[in-house]
Design an enzyme around this catalytic site. Sequence first.
Site, PDB file in Angstrom:
ATOM      1  N   ALA A  29       0.839  -1.199   0.000  1.00  0.00           N
ATOM      2  CA  ALA A  29       0.000   0.000   0.000  1.00  0.00           C
ATOM      3  C   ALA A  29       0.872   1.245   0.000  1.00  0.00           C
ATOM      4  CB  ALA A  29      -0.903  -0.004   1.224  1.00  0.00           C
ATOM      5  N   CYS A  30       0.269   2.344  -0.427  1.00  0.00           N
ATOM      6  CA  CYS A  30       0.917   3.647  -0.440  1.00  0.00           C
ATOM      7  C   CYS A  30       1.454   3.964   0.947  1.00  0.00           C
ATOM      8  CB  CYS A  30      -0.124   4.673  -0.864  1.00  0.00           C
ATOM      9  SG  CYS A  30       0.459   6.350  -0.943  1.00  0.00           S
ATOM     10  N   PRO A  31       2.644   4.439   1.088  1.00  0.00           N
ATOM     11  CA  PRO A  31       3.589   4.955   0.094  1.00  0.00           C
ATOM     12  C   PRO A  31       4.683   3.962  -0.292  1.00  0.00           C
ATOM     13  CG  PRO A  31       4.319   5.663   2.237  1.00  0.00           C
ATOM     14  CD  PRO A  31       3.085   4.801   2.449  1.00  0.00           C
ATOM     15  N   ASP A  56      -1.369  -0.931  -6.075  1.00  0.00           N
ATOM     16  CA  ASP A  56      -2.064   0.148  -5.379  1.00  0.00           C
ATOM     17  C   ASP A  56      -2.425   1.259  -6.360  1.00  0.00           C
ATOM     18  OD1 ASP A  56      -3.055   2.060  -3.668  1.00  0.00           O
ATOM     19  OD2 ASP A  56      -1.154   2.457  -2.657  1.00  0.00           O
TER      20      ASP A  56
END
Length: 96
Positions: A29-31, A56
């Site tokens: 997932a981000c980042p 993502d």
Amino acid sequence: MNKRQNQSQINVSNTLPQCDLTVDARGLACPMPLLKAKQALNRLSAGQTVKLIASDPGSERDFHAFVKLSEHSLLYFQKSDNELTYVLEKGESKSP
């Protein structure tokens, strides 16, 4: 940095270029996809390329903003199903 310089950093091709390094960031997932790309770029020399595969959808915004704010270039981008593929070329480091 002026607008013209920013535009030259996003020169996306329709053909996947040969890459010096590949990073699989699917499931992160981000980042994290962007962080993995930055770590990979740090290991390369100017002019070399890294291919990063992510899942993502938020990474699309992150990568486009990143190349506008950095010396690196986005050479290739493809979105298909649940996968996003980026190829970044390492730019010349800016002197302090």
